[in-house]
Scaffold this active site. Sequence first.
Site, PDB file in Angstrom:
ATOM      1  CG  HIS A 149      -1.972  -1.297   1.060  1.00  0.00           C
ATOM      2  ND1 HIS A 149      -2.628  -1.720   2.210  1.00  0.00           N
ATOM      3  CD2 HIS A 149      -2.416  -1.935   0.062  1.00  0.00           C
ATOM      4  CE1 HIS A 149      -3.379  -2.838   1.859  1.00  0.00           C
ATOM      5  NE2 HIS A 149      -3.273  -2.957   0.625  1.00  0.00           N
ATOM      6  CB  CYS A 157       3.222  15.480  -9.226  1.00  0.00           C
ATOM      7  SG  CYS A 157       2.509  17.033  -9.930  1.00  0.00           S
ATOM      8  N   GLY A 256      -0.898  -9.504  12.937  1.00  0.00           N
ATOM      9  CA  GLY A 256      -1.502  -7.688  13.310  1.00  0.00           C
ATOM     10  C   GLY A 256      -2.402  -7.274  12.093  1.00  0.00           C
TER      11      GLY A 256
HETATM   12  C1  BV8 Z   1      -8.216  -2.423  -5.150  1.00  0.00           C
HETATM   13  C2  BV8 Z   1      -2.972   2.867   2.578  1.00  0.00           C
HETATM   14  C3  BV8 Z   1      -9.001  -2.597  -7.200  1.00  0.00           C
HETATM   15  C4  BV8 Z   1      -3.587   4.178   2.960  1.00  0.00           C
HETATM   16  C5  BV8 Z   1      -4.717   1.268   2.895  1.00  0.00           C
HETATM   17  C6  BV8 Z   1     -11.910  -7.393  -3.187  1.00  0.00           C
HETATM   18  C7  BV8 Z   1     -10.747  -7.379  -4.005  1.00  0.00           C
HETATM   19  C8  BV8 Z   1     -10.344  -6.208  -4.396  1.00  0.00           C
HETATM   20  C9  BV8 Z   1     -10.782  -5.025  -3.664  1.00  0.00           C
HETATM   21  C10 BV8 Z   1     -11.815  -4.898  -2.881  1.00  0.00           C
HETATM   22  C11 BV8 Z   1     -12.527  -6.171  -2.539  1.00  0.00           C
HETATM   23  N1  BV8 Z   1     -13.194  -5.994  -1.855  1.00  0.00           N
HETATM   24  C12 BV8 Z   1     -13.257  -4.708  -1.308  1.00  0.00           C
HETATM   25  C13 BV8 Z   1     -12.450  -3.943  -2.270  1.00  0.00           C
HETATM   26  C14 BV8 Z   1     -12.259  -2.565  -2.001  1.00  0.00           C
HETATM   27  C15 BV8 Z   1     -11.259  -2.280  -1.010  1.00  0.00           C
HETATM   28  C16 BV8 Z   1     -11.225  -3.065   0.284  1.00  0.00           C
HETATM   29  O1  BV8 Z   1     -10.635  -3.855   0.674  1.00  0.00           O
HETATM   30  N2  BV8 Z   1     -12.244  -2.631   1.084  1.00  0.00           N
HETATM   31  C17 BV8 Z   1     -12.152  -3.197   2.392  1.00  0.00           C
HETATM   32  C18 BV8 Z   1     -12.540  -1.917   3.543  1.00  0.00           C
HETATM   33  C19 BV8 Z   1     -13.483  -4.240   2.222  1.00  0.00           C
HETATM   34  N3  BV8 Z   1      -9.887  -2.327  -1.509  1.00  0.00           N
HETATM   35  C20 BV8 Z   1      -9.075  -1.558  -2.275  1.00  0.00           C
HETATM   36  O2  BV8 Z   1      -9.952  -0.622  -2.586  1.00  0.00           O
HETATM   37  C21 BV8 Z   1      -7.904  -1.906  -2.746  1.00  0.00           C
HETATM   38  N4  BV8 Z   1      -7.537  -1.576  -4.024  1.00  0.00           N
HETATM   39  O3  BV8 Z   1      -8.206  -3.545  -4.781  1.00  0.00           O
HETATM   40  O4  BV8 Z   1      -8.065  -1.956  -6.315  1.00  0.00           O
HETATM   41  C22 BV8 Z   1     -10.324  -2.482  -6.821  1.00  0.00           C
HETATM   42  C23 BV8 Z   1     -10.791  -1.396  -6.480  1.00  0.00           C
HETATM   43  C24 BV8 Z   1     -12.172  -0.905  -6.190  1.00  0.00           C
HETATM   44  C25 BV8 Z   1     -12.981  -2.137  -5.868  1.00  0.00           C
HETATM   45  C26 BV8 Z   1     -12.655  -3.327  -6.456  1.00  0.00           C
HETATM   46  C27 BV8 Z   1     -11.304  -3.515  -7.036  1.00  0.00           C
HETATM   47  C28 BV8 Z   1      -6.899  -0.959  -1.942  1.00  0.00           C
HETATM   48  C29 BV8 Z   1      -6.929  -1.013  -0.635  1.00  0.00           C
HETATM   49  C30 BV8 Z   1      -5.506  -0.397   0.033  1.00  0.00           C
HETATM   50  C31 BV8 Z   1      -6.322   0.795   0.794  1.00  0.00           C
HETATM   51  N5  BV8 Z   1      -5.091   1.386   1.639  1.00  0.00           N
HETATM   52  N6  BV8 Z   1      -3.655   1.795   3.416  1.00  0.00           N
HETATM   53  C32 BV8 Z   1      -3.557   4.597   4.289  1.00  0.00           C
HETATM   54  O5  BV8 Z   1      -2.904   3.634   5.114  1.00  0.00           O
HETATM   55  O6  BV8 Z   1      -3.829   5.425   4.711  1.00  0.00           O
HETATM   56  S1  BV8 Z   1      -5.661   0.032   3.485  1.00  0.00           S
HETATM   57  C33 BV8 Z   1      -5.243   0.225   5.229  1.00  0.00           C
HETATM   58  O7  BV8 Z   1      -6.240  -0.365   5.858  1.00  0.00           O
HETATM   59  C34 BV8 Z   1      -4.041  -0.437   5.685  1.00  0.00           C
HETATM   60  O8  BV8 Z   1      -3.051  -0.297   4.866  1.00  0.00           O
HETATM   61  C35 BV8 Z   1      -4.470  -1.828   5.959  1.00  0.00           C
HETATM   62  O9  BV8 Z   1      -4.378  -2.669   4.718  1.00  0.00           O
HETATM   63  C36 BV8 Z   1      -6.002  -1.843   6.087  1.00  0.00           C
HETATM   64  C37 BV8 Z   1      -6.044  -1.720   7.860  1.00  0.00           C
HETATM   65  O10 BV8 Z   1      -6.005  -3.104   8.063  1.00  0.00           O
HETATM   66  P1  BV8 Z   1      -4.766  -3.770   9.144  1.00  0.00           P
HETATM   67  O11 BV8 Z   1      -3.645  -3.537   8.638  1.00  0.00           O
HETATM   68  O12 BV8 Z   1      -5.383  -5.181   9.311  1.00  0.00           O
HETATM   69  O13 BV8 Z   1      -5.374  -2.974  10.279  1.00  0.00           O
HETATM   70  P2  BV8 Z   1      -6.616  -2.958  11.255  1.00  0.00           P
HETATM   71  O14 BV8 Z   1      -6.924  -1.972  11.972  1.00  0.00           O
HETATM   72  O15 BV8 Z   1      -7.745  -3.364  10.498  1.00  0.00           O
HETATM   73  O16 BV8 Z   1      -6.475  -4.226  12.266  1.00  0.00           O
HETATM   74  C38 BV8 Z   1      -5.420  -4.268  12.947  1.00  0.00           C
HETATM   75  C39 BV8 Z   1      -5.411  -5.788  13.498  1.00  0.00           C
HETATM   76  O17 BV8 Z   1      -4.145  -5.636  14.674  1.00  0.00           O
HETATM   77  C40 BV8 Z   1      -6.547  -6.160  14.321  1.00  0.00           C
HETATM   78  O18 BV8 Z   1      -6.947  -7.345  13.915  1.00  0.00           O
HETATM   79  C41 BV8 Z   1      -6.149  -6.145  15.759  1.00  0.00           C
HETATM   80  O19 BV8 Z   1      -6.760  -7.054  16.539  1.00  0.00           O
HETATM   81  C42 BV8 Z   1      -4.671  -6.530  15.799  1.00  0.00           C
HETATM   82  N7  BV8 Z   1      -3.817  -5.715  16.573  1.00  0.00           N
HETATM   83  C43 BV8 Z   1      -3.934  -4.882  17.455  1.00  0.00           C
HETATM   84  N8  BV8 Z   1      -3.085  -4.688  18.200  1.00  0.00           N
HETATM   85  C44 BV8 Z   1      -2.226  -5.677  18.120  1.00  0.00           C
HETATM   86  C45 BV8 Z   1      -2.616  -6.794  16.833  1.00  0.00           C
HETATM   87  N9  BV8 Z   1      -1.819  -7.693  16.459  1.00  0.00           N
HETATM   88  C46 BV8 Z   1      -0.770  -7.932  17.055  1.00  0.00           C
HETATM   89  N10 BV8 Z   1      -0.324  -7.488  17.971  1.00  0.00           N
HETATM   90  C47 BV8 Z   1      -0.939  -6.363  18.612  1.00  0.00           C
HETATM   91  N11 BV8 Z   1      -0.387  -5.369  19.478  1.00  0.00           N
END
Ligand code: BV8
Length: 313
Positions: A149, A157, A256
Amino acid sequence: MPGDIAATVASFQACLAGSRKVLALVGAGLSAGLGLATFRGTGGMWRNLPMIDLATPEAFHRDPGVVWQFYSHRRYMALQAEPNAGHRALAQLAQRWAAAPVPNRFAGTDSSAGGSELAPDKQFLTLTQNVDGLHQRAQHPADRLVELHGLLFTLRCTLFMCTHTEENNYKHPLVPALQGTEREFSRKRREGDDAPAETPTRSIPEQDLPHCPECGEGLLRPGVVWFGETLPFRAIDKADRFVHEGGGVDLVLVVGTSGTVWPAAGYVETVRALGGKVAVFNPEQPEGDYADWWFPGSALETLPAALARELGV
Ligand code: BV8
């Protein structure tokens, strides 16, 4: 270490030692506790704005000033943070496996196999969803790290005709207008606390935001992949080749991450579907039965402990 945990660690370590190809999928939880909010941990909010709504091209188009305050704050916090033992353990595994060819598993069974000749190196690759740059600062070998990501410290730009991209830009604030994005006040007023209930986002005129030094015209944006944007081809290609070519992945470390964002999350399913084992490092219990091992607790503790034997520590 209670018996069942010791047995879990021992069976995981045996699988790791016998693996030729290991993948790690890393999420915000690895950097949790370093002052870097996870997307879900704080209820997925930043200054009462849903993070997921800020990490989109639409948000940037609508109000680049607010989005830049969000990213300027995250850049600052990432610069204040230090890589933890979890980041270092992954980096050490990548370094160690780079030079650790495995003995040919079929040595001696076939004279033409050359006996003790080495099979291809043990292969390891980290796919990180994190944009905080902490893997790199933990000395993770760049050729074994895929930033799915992008990175907070890459700027691009936005002018269609301009291809200006700059990496490793750690300047803070990028422009004077982003001064003051360092501190994030709690959203809830604590009893007797004179801190503001929340730091309102300011309205910043576009001309005061970071602009391209090359074309002098385009607004700069953070070099991260926003929701709705495709992942970099090179990142996807490298990840896909690792998973699909040259023999299956024996083991995937899911560190994580909530596994809610695609296509990153899909790699775990693919490894499992191709017969690989799954180890989850997360305080939250994985749903269903897809995990072969679950290491509850903070990854900065559980990951180094689980990798210790392989790292020879
Ligand atoms: C795309 C950068 C084509 C920006 C980020 C199926 C296929 C393809 C796409 C999709 C699909 N279904 C839906 C989509 C669209 C979308 C998507 O996935 N939406 C989600 C919300 C359903 N995907 C996209 O848009 C991707 N693009 O595929 O292009 C396309 C487009 C549209 C439609 C179809 C296809 C692009 C996705 C990238 C987005 N950018 N980051 C920024 O950071 O500002 S994503 C961002 O959120 C992060 O990078 C990360 O990936 C995500 C958060 O996830 P996590 O890292 O898991 O963090 P989270 O807070 O969720 O969880 C933390 C975990 O840690 C928890 O489980 C917690 O229990 C645990 N934890 C907490 N403390 C600890 C711990 N674990 C261990 N130790 C600890 N101490």
